[in-house]
Design a protein around this motif. Structure first.
Motif, PDB file in Angstrom:
ATOM      1  N   HIS A 209      62.263 118.448  14.714  1.00 48.88           N
ATOM      2  CA  HIS A 209      63.420 118.698  13.859  1.00 48.88           C
ATOM      3  C   HIS A 209      63.288 117.852  12.598  1.00 48.88           C
ATOM      4  O   HIS A 209      63.200 116.622  12.673  1.00 48.88           O
ATOM      5  CB  HIS A 209      64.719 118.325  14.578  1.00 48.88           C
ATOM      6  N   ILE A 210      63.265 118.499  11.457  1.00 47.32           N
ATOM      7  CA  ILE A 210      63.392 117.796  10.181  1.00 47.32           C
ATOM      8  C   ILE A 210      64.825 118.019   9.747  1.00 47.32           C
ATOM      9  O   ILE A 210      65.210 119.129   9.349  1.00 47.32           O
ATOM     10  CB  ILE A 210      62.372 118.325   9.159  1.00 47.32           C
ATOM     11  N   ALA A 211      65.631 116.970   9.861  1.00 51.70           N
ATOM     12  CA  ALA A 211      67.076 117.173   9.773  1.00 51.70           C
ATOM     13  C   ALA A 211      67.795 115.920   9.294  1.00 51.70           C
ATOM     14  O   ALA A 211      67.267 114.808   9.391  1.00 51.70           O
ATOM     15  CB  ALA A 211      67.623 117.575  11.148  1.00 51.70           C
ATOM     16  N   TYR A 212      69.010 116.153   8.732  1.00 56.12           N
ATOM     17  CA  TYR A 212      69.946 115.087   8.361  1.00 56.12           C
ATOM     18  C   TYR A 212      69.449 114.209   7.216  1.00 56.12           C
ATOM     19  O   TYR A 212      70.014 113.146   6.956  1.00 56.12           O
ATOM     20  CB  TYR A 212      70.279 114.212   9.581  1.00 56.12           C
ATOM     21  N   GLY A 213      68.394 114.648   6.547  1.00 56.38           N
ATOM     22  CA  GLY A 213      67.866 113.891   5.417  1.00 56.38           C
ATOM     23  C   GLY A 213      67.468 114.826   4.293  1.00 56.38           C
ATOM     24  O   GLY A 213      68.097 115.869   4.083  1.00 56.38           O
ATOM     25  N   ALA A 214      66.413 114.463   3.571  1.00 53.09           N
ATOM     26  CA  ALA A 214      65.997 115.199   2.375  1.00 53.09           C
ATOM     27  C   ALA A 214      65.050 116.345   2.717  1.00 53.09           C
ATOM     28  O   ALA A 214      64.662 116.546   3.864  1.00 53.09           O
ATOM     29  CB  ALA A 214      65.362 114.236   1.378  1.00 53.09           C
ATOM     30  N   GLN A 215      64.639 117.091   1.690  1.00 56.07           N
ATOM     31  CA  GLN A 215      63.925 118.356   1.827  1.00 56.07           C
ATOM     32  C   GLN A 215      62.413 118.186   1.864  1.00 56.07           C
ATOM     33  O   GLN A 215      61.868 117.124   1.572  1.00 56.07           O
ATOM     34  CB  GLN A 215      64.278 119.247   0.642  1.00 56.07           C
TER      35      GLN A 215
END
Length: 459
Positions: A209-215
Motif C-alpha cells: 500500500h502506498i498510502a496516506y502520503g505523497a504521490q
C-alpha cells in the motif's frame, strides 16, 4: 540608444516567454537547472520516438490479441456464460466496492493476464511480465535489463540521502532495476516519489500500500512499469529538497496529490493497480507524455479519475497516445474516465459500473475510439450521457473523432459520436478486427485491481 532600448525590450520579451514556457512544463521543480533541462530534452526525444504514426494499426493489434486470447479461453464459451456472470457478481462487495477473495482455479480472461498469470513459477520468471503489455505502452521495458532490488524498509524519512533498502533509494538509481518487496508494507511517502527511467515496481508476492502520503511522480523519464500496488489516500506534498537521482537533488515545489503523475514521459505501463481517494487525480498524463497503457486497474471513491492532457493551449499533447483497457471503473466515481485533450485515446473493453457526471470527456479535439466497453448509466436522468465535451459548441465538436463500436449501453446510457463515420475504416483498410463486444466485458475485467500472488502458486 534606440537600438539599446529595442534590444532590451526583445531580451525582456524573450525572458518573459521562456519564463512562461518553463512555468508550464516545470511541475514542482523549484529550479530548472542544467540537469532538468537535459532530462527534459532527452524525454522529449524519447516521446517523439515512441509516437506511432499509425495509431489505428496499434488498436487493431490490440483487438487481434483480445480475439486470440478469448478464442482459446474455454472459460468464456457460451455454455459457461451464465456461471461466469454469477461468479463475476460474486467478486464484488456492493457495500464497500471491494473485491472478494476468489477461491477457484486460475482464470486469465484477457490477453495481458494470459501471458503470465496462471504460471505457478511466475516468481522465478518475474521479468516475463515485461513482454505482456498491449496497446500503446506495449514497449515499456521497465527494469527488464537490470538486476533485482528488494525493498526491505517501508520508511521514507531522508529525502536527500534515502536509506538503502527503501523504495525511494531504489527508484532514484540510474541503472535499470526490477524492484520487489520483502514483505507486506504500508509506505507513507513524506514527499513525492520521483522515479528514474527503466524501473519496474512489482508488488507481486506482497500486499503493498502506498498510502496516506505523497504521490508517485514519473517526470521526464521513460520505460516505467507499475504493477500490483494499492495506491490510496494520497495527499499534496509540501515540497523541499528532494533527491531525484543518485547524482542530483534539488528544490521541489508543492505536489498535487495524484496517485500517479506522468509528465513529459513515454513508454509507461500501469497494470493491476487499485486506486482510490486521492487529493487530485488518480492518473494524470500530461505535457507531451505518450506510449501509455493503463490496464487491469480498479478505481473507486474518487472525483477526477484520469486526466490525459492538462492544457487546451499545449498542442504538443497531440502526440499523446494512450490505451485504457480491461479496467473496472467502480463505486463512488464522478467523472474523467478519462478526460482527454489533443491526443489519441483507445478506450477498450472496460467496465463502467458507476459515474455521477459522465464517463468519457474532453476538449481541444482529441480522438477517442471507444470499443467493446460496458457503460451502466446512473439513476440520475441528467447523467445518462457517457460523453462530455468542454468549452465549445456542437458546431466545433461535431468534427472531433469520437467513435463508439460494440459498446454495451445499459440503464439508458448513450454515447454521442462525432466526426466522420468512415473514420475508423478509412485508416484500417482491410485489417479491421473489431474489439470483443461489451457483453464480454464482465469476463475480461474479472480480476481487475491488485491480485493476491503467493510464491509457488498461480496468481
Amino acid at each position: 540608444m534606440e537600438n539599446l532600448i529595442v534590444g532590451s525590450r526583445l531580451s525582456f520579451l524573450l525572458f518573459f516567454f521562456l519564463f512562461l514556457f518553463f512555468d508550464v512544463v516545470r511541475p514542482d521543480i523549484g529550479e530548472f537547472d542544467e540537469y532538468w533541462k537535459k532530462r527534459a530534452e532527452a524525454a522529449r526525444d524519447e516521446a517523439h520516438a515512441a509516437y506511432n504514426p499509425d495509431p489505428i494499426a496499434a488498436t487493431n493489434d490490440f483487438n487481434k490479441a483480445v480475439h486470440k486470447a478469448l478464442d482459446k479461453n474455454e472459460t468464456i464459451s457460451s455454455s459457461s456464460s451464465s456461471s461466469s456472470s454469477s461468479s463475476r457478481r460474486g467478486l464484488w462487495s456492493l457495500r464497500r466496492g471491494r473485491k472478494k477473495k476468489y477461491g477457484g482455479p486460475c482464470r486469465a480472461t484477457n490477453p495481458i493476464d494470459r501471458c503470465w498469470r496462471c504460471r505457478s513459477d511466475w516468481a522465478h520468471h518475474r521479468k516475463r511480465l515485461a513482454t505482456c503489455a498491449k496497446g500503446f505502452g506495449r514497449r515499456a521495458g521497465g527494469g527488464r535489463n537490470g538486476r533485482f532490488y528488494v525493498v526491505t524498509d517501508p520508511s521514507d524519512h531522508d529525502l536527500v540521502n534515502p536509506r538503502p533498502g527503501t523504495l525511494r533509494h531504489a527508484v532514484i538509481q540510474t541503472q535499470p532495476l526490477w524492484i520487489v518487496f520483502a514483505r507486506d508494507m504500508i509506505i507513507r511517502l513524506s514527499e513525492e516519489l520521483i522515479v528514474n527511467s527503466y524501473k519496474t515496481i512489482d508488488g507481486r508476492g506482497a500486499r503493498i500500500h502506498i498510502a496516506y502520503g505523497a504521490q508517485i511522480t514519473i517526470q521526464f523519464v521513460h520505460h516505467i512499469i507499475l504493477h500490483n500496488l494499492h495506491i490510496h489516500d494520497i495527499k499534496p506534498g509540501n515540497g523541499g529538497m528532494i533527491r531525484d537521482s543518485v547524482n542530483h537533488y534539488g528544490f521541489r515545489t508543492r505536489s498535487d496529490g495524484d496517485a500517479i503523475s506522468i509528465y513529459g514521459s513515454s513508454n509507461i505501463w500501469i497494470d493491476h493497480i487499485s486506486m482510490s481517494n486521492c487529493a487530485d487525480g488518480l492518473i494524470d498524463a500530461i505535457m507531451g507524455s505518450t506510449a501509455i497503457t493503463v490496464s487491469n486497474c480498479h478505481m473507486t471513491n474518487h472525483d477526477d479519475v484520469f486526466l490525459f492532457g492538462a492544457s487546451d493551449s499545449y498542442s504538443e499533447d497531440a502526440l499523446m497516445q494512450v490505451t485504457v483497457a480491461f479496467n473496472h471503473f467502480g463505486r463512488g466515481l464522478v467523472q474523467r474516465m478519462p478526460r482527454c485533450r489533443w491526443g489519441f485515446v483507445h478506450v477498450v473493453n472496460n467496465d463502467y459500473t458507476h459515474w455521477l457526471m459522465y464517463a468519457v470527456g474532453g476538449s481541444s479535439h482529441p480522438t477517442i475510439v471507444s470499443q467493446g466497453n460496458r457503460y451502466i448509466a446512473p439513476p440520475n436522468r441528467a447523467a445518462k450521457e457517457v460523453t462530455h465535451r468542454d468549452y465549445v459548441g456542437e458546431w466545433e465538436w461535431r468534427n472531433w473523432h469520437w467513435r463508439s463500436e460494440g459498446d454495451l449501453m445499459l440503464n439508458g446510457a448513450f454515447f454521442v459520436q462525432s466526426g466522420k463515420k468512415e473514420f475508423i475504416r478509412k485508416y484500417t483498410k482491410q485489417d479491421m478486427i473489431k474489439a470483443k463486444p461489451g457483453t464480454f466485458v464482465k469476463r475480461l475485467t474479472r480480476f481487475a485491481g491488485t491480485l493476491r500472488c503467493r510464491v509457488g502458486r498461480q496468481c
